[in-house]
Design an enzyme around this catalytic site. Structure first.
Site, short mmCIF file in Angstrom:
data_model
loop_
_atom_site.label_atom_id
_atom_site.label_comp_id
_atom_site.label_asym_id
_atom_site.label_seq_id
_atom_site.Cartn_x
_atom_site.Cartn_y
_atom_site.Cartn_z
N ASN A 36 -2.92 0.81 -9.66
CA ASN A 36 -3.53 0.41 -10.94
C ASN A 36 -3.58 1.54 -11.98
O ASN A 36 -3.48 1.29 -13.17
CB ASN A 36 -4.92 -0.19 -10.71
CG ASN A 36 -5.85 0.75 -10.00
OD1 ASN A 36 -5.42 1.74 -9.39
ND2 ASN A 36 -7.13 0.46 -10.06
N GLU A 76 -11.28 6.57 -1.57
CA GLU A 76 -11.70 5.85 -2.77
C GLU A 76 -11.26 4.41 -2.60
O GLU A 76 -10.08 4.09 -2.76
CB GLU A 76 -11.04 6.46 -4.02
CG GLU A 76 -11.47 7.88 -4.32
CD GLU A 76 -12.91 7.99 -4.74
OE1 GLU A 76 -13.49 6.99 -5.20
OE2 GLU A 76 -13.48 9.08 -4.59
N CYS A 94 -11.10 -0.69 -9.82
CA CYS A 94 -11.91 -0.71 -8.59
C CYS A 94 -13.40 -0.85 -8.88
O CYS A 94 -14.14 -1.43 -8.10
CB CYS A 94 -11.64 0.54 -7.77
SG CYS A 94 -11.85 2.05 -8.73
N GLU A 136 -14.39 12.15 -6.01
CA GLU A 136 -13.38 12.75 -6.87
C GLU A 136 -14.08 13.17 -8.16
O GLU A 136 -15.11 12.61 -8.53
CB GLU A 136 -12.26 11.74 -7.17
CG GLU A 136 -11.42 11.49 -5.94
CD GLU A 136 -10.11 10.76 -6.19
OE1 GLU A 136 -10.13 9.75 -6.92
OE2 GLU A 136 -9.08 11.19 -5.65
P1 NDP Z 1 -3.46 -0.55 -0.65
O1 NDP Z 1 -4.55 -0.17 0.29
O2 NDP Z 1 -2.63 -1.72 -0.33
O3 NDP Z 1 -2.43 0.67 -0.81
C1 NDP Z 1 -2.82 1.95 -1.24
C2 NDP Z 1 -1.75 2.96 -0.86
O4 NDP Z 1 -1.70 3.10 0.56
C3 NDP Z 1 -0.34 2.55 -1.27
O5 NDP Z 1 0.37 3.71 -1.64
C4 NDP Z 1 0.20 1.94 0.01
O6 NDP Z 1 1.60 1.94 0.06
C5 NDP Z 1 -0.40 2.87 1.04
N1 NDP Z 1 -0.54 2.32 2.38
C6 NDP Z 1 -0.53 1.03 2.77
N2 NDP Z 1 -0.75 0.95 4.11
C7 NDP Z 1 -0.90 2.22 4.56
C8 NDP Z 1 -1.16 2.80 5.84
N3 NDP Z 1 -1.32 2.05 6.92
N4 NDP Z 1 -1.26 4.14 5.94
C9 NDP Z 1 -1.15 4.93 4.85
N5 NDP Z 1 -0.89 4.44 3.61
C10 NDP Z 1 -0.77 3.10 3.46
O7 NDP Z 1 -4.16 -0.66 -2.08
P2 NDP Z 1 -3.52 -1.22 -3.42
O8 NDP Z 1 -2.34 -0.37 -3.77
O9 NDP Z 1 -3.35 -2.69 -3.28
O10 NDP Z 1 -4.65 -0.89 -4.50
C11 NDP Z 1 -5.70 -1.76 -4.79
C12 NDP Z 1 -6.97 -1.33 -4.07
O11 NDP Z 1 -7.28 0.01 -4.40
C13 NDP Z 1 -8.17 -2.14 -4.45
O12 NDP Z 1 -8.92 -2.47 -3.31
C14 NDP Z 1 -8.99 -1.19 -5.31
O13 NDP Z 1 -10.34 -1.47 -5.32
C15 NDP Z 1 -8.66 0.13 -4.70
N6 NDP Z 1 -8.89 1.21 -5.67
C16 NDP Z 1 -9.95 2.04 -5.51
C17 NDP Z 1 -10.23 3.03 -6.44
C18 NDP Z 1 -11.38 3.97 -6.27
O14 NDP Z 1 -11.37 5.02 -6.89
N7 NDP Z 1 -12.39 3.65 -5.49
C19 NDP Z 1 -9.38 3.20 -7.64
C20 NDP Z 1 -8.26 2.30 -7.67
C21 NDP Z 1 -8.04 1.33 -6.73
P3 NDP Z 1 2.44 0.73 -0.62
O15 NDP Z 1 1.59 0.05 -1.60
O16 NDP Z 1 3.56 1.44 -1.25
O17 NDP Z 1 2.81 -0.16 0.51
#
Ligand code: NDP
Length: 487
Positions: free
Chosen positions: A151, A248, A282, A461
């Site tokens: 995002n 996060e 988020c 962070e």
């Molecule tokens: P995901 O958890 O699907 O993915 C996050 C990252 O982790 C991506 O780069 C993904 O790769 C990677 N990933 C996926 N599976 C694994 C694994 N088993 N081991 C290590 N890395 C892995 O989240 P989204 O990308 O869908 O993002 C949305 C989510 O992020 C929402 O829940 C949102 O609330 C949260 N978020 C939290 C924030 C905060 O600061 N608290 C800020 C922004 C978002 P790939 O996608 O390339 O498969």
């Protein structure tokens, strides 16, 4: 058709893989492939570790002032290239230009500026003990992994690399495969600013590449942004060599609107906290609790402004303030939640469907959606939707709304709208959330620590404490007296 290719960024330059494996990146506003990305294969992964080791040796041997000077140059370059970088973020994420142009790059640069300035303040302590003394040194951890969500791709890469690099660590960063360009541009900027090769590497790929990072025994820390369930998996893998973690994660945050609030401001807060970045934030306040006395007035203004002031369309159009969701799959997920909301009896006041704006007919848009008469146990009030879907709930008194707001496993953010300052502080102190706003919503300056309570995360962070999360303390005892021994 041939597309331009984005390579992994290792040891100061782009590196081609040997496997030939690539994946497509799609512009969410058009549904078209815009470029391809090479996956990190074994040769890339090995090179990333080797270069991070070399980079770490050089970088950690510099003084904090030297590192700060270089990072400040990166800040200047980020700001100079704001518009070009913001455009990349719009193409990758589908978010409106009017946001990316003033938020995404700016807040990323701010974090690097903040931590670069803080770097020289990381001092140890010394104390005399029985004629001897000890002192402590603040030392970097080594190689850190950053794993980002889609995002705020560039901002997340900046927020993670800023304290890591300022503290003298090297980082291997994996952006989401849906939005891989911003982090790669940041890697180029770091090199141009004078950050030594290998200090910031970018590896591309899906979950498998993330998993590799979280299990590698030469990586000392993982800073992860993403979903709660993924965070749990990351933490489990990170336990294999007791890596430090910053998590996060997601939220289902409440906004409490009391009857003494400025209702127009409360509507602004609710709209910012649900429709900004088309709801893919988020900290969004997806549960809006409104006190009964002002409920009707709040709903009327909210619906009118949503109908009149939200402009969906080509996100590069500066007038557009609602962009496309990240993918067709995510659009469907959001629409499925909307169906559940209808089925479970919430009243749909506006939206509730996909959009096909004239200027971007094939984009993954969802209309800004407002449900009223929501109940706490409805799916839309319990699960993170990550789209422009707001649930409005009514409440009667303070203690009741605090309990209902806290009745979730998540605890990322919360907001209170009230002109009674005693009440606002009293209530916010009782809310189980790490990021709170009073008469505001969503602002997140680099100076302010952010992170979640409960299942929404671990660690923080930004803010002073984040630098320490990339440092470890070495204690050194110095004997000033003759060493006594029973042997
Ligand atoms: P995901 O958890 O699907 O993915 C996050 C990252 O982790 C991506 O780069 C993904 O790769 C990677 N990933 C996926 N599976 C694994 C694994 N088993 N081991 C290590 N890395 C892995 O989240 P989204 O990308 O869908 O993002 C949305 C989510 O992020 C929402 O829940 C949102 O609330 C949260 N978020 C939290 C924030 C905060 O600061 N608290 C800020 C922004 C978002 P790939 O996608 O390339 O498969």
């Amino acid at each position: 058709m041939s597309y331009s290719r984005l390579l992994n960024f290792i040891n100061g330059s782009p590196m081609a893989n040997s496997s030939g494996e690539v994946f497509d990146v799609i512009n969410p506003a058009t549904g078209e492939v815009i470029y391809q990305v090479e996956c990190a294969d074994q040769a890339i992964k090995d090179a990333a570790i080797q270069s991070a080791k070399t980079g770490f040796r050089v970088w950690s041997a510099m003084t904090a002032m030297e590192r700060a000077r270089i990072l400040h140059k990166a800040v200047v370059l980020l700001r100079e290239r704001n518009d070009a970088l913001a455009e990349i973020e719009v193409m990758d994420t589908g978010k409106p230009w009017q946001e990316a142009e003033c938020v995404d790059v700016v807040t990323g640069a701010d974090a690097i500026e903040y931590f670069a300035s803080l770097a020289p303040t990381a001092v140890g302590q010394q104390q005399e003990v029985a004629g001897d003394f000890y002192y402590t040194r603040k030392e970097p951890l080594g190689i850190c992994a950053g794993i980002g969500a889609w995002n705020y791709p560039l901002q997340i890469a900046c927020w993670k690399s800023a304290p890591a690099l300022a503290a003298g660590n090297a980082m291997i960063f994996k952006p989401s495969e849906e939005t891989p360009k911003g982090a790669t541009m940041l890697a180029e900027i770091f090199i141009e600013a004078g950050v030594p090769a290998g200090v910031f590497n970018v590896v591309h790929g899906a979950a498998e590449v993330g998993q590799w990072l979280t299990t590698h025994n030469e990586i000392e820390k993982v800073s992860f942004t993403g979903e709660v369930n993924t965070g749990m998996k990351v933490m489990q893998s990170a336990a294999s060599n007791l890596k430090d973690v910053t998590m996060e994660l997601g939220g289902k945050s409440p906004l409490l609107v009391f009857d003494d609030a400025d209702i127009s401001e409360a509507v602004s807060a609710a709209m910012l906290g649900n429709f900004y970045t088309q709801g893919e934030v988020c900290t969004n306040c997806t549960r809006v609790f409104v006190q009964r006395g002002v409920y009707q007035q709040f709903i009327e203004e909210l619906v009118a402004r949503t109908k009149n002031n939200v402009v969906a369309g080509d996100p590069m159009d500066p007038e557009v303030n609602l962009g496309a969701l990240i993918s067709a799959k995510h659009q469907q997920l959001v629409l499925d939640y909307i169906e559940k909301g209808k089925l479970e009896g919430a009243s749909l006041l506006t939206g509730g469907h996909a959009l096909s704006p004239q200027s971007a007919p094939n984009g993954y848009f969802v209309a800004p959606t407002i449900f009223a008469d929501c109940q706490d146990d409805m799916t839309i009030c319990r699960e993170e939707i990550f789209g422009p879907v707001m649930s409005v709930l009514v409440f009667d008194d303070e203690q009741e709304v605090i309990e209902r707001a806290n009745n979730t496993q998540l605890g990322l953010a919360a907001g209170v709208m009230s002109q009674d300052l005693r009440r606002a502080h009293r209530v916010i102190h009782q809310l189980e959330a790490g990021i709170c706003w009073i008469n505001a919503y969503g602002a997140s300056p680099a100076e302010m620590p952010v992170g979640g309570y409960k299942l929404s995360g671990i660690g923080r962070e930004n803010g002073l404490e984040a630098l320490n999360q990339y440092l470890q303390t070495k204690s050194i005892y110095v004997g000033m007296n003759k060493l006594e021994s029973p042997f």
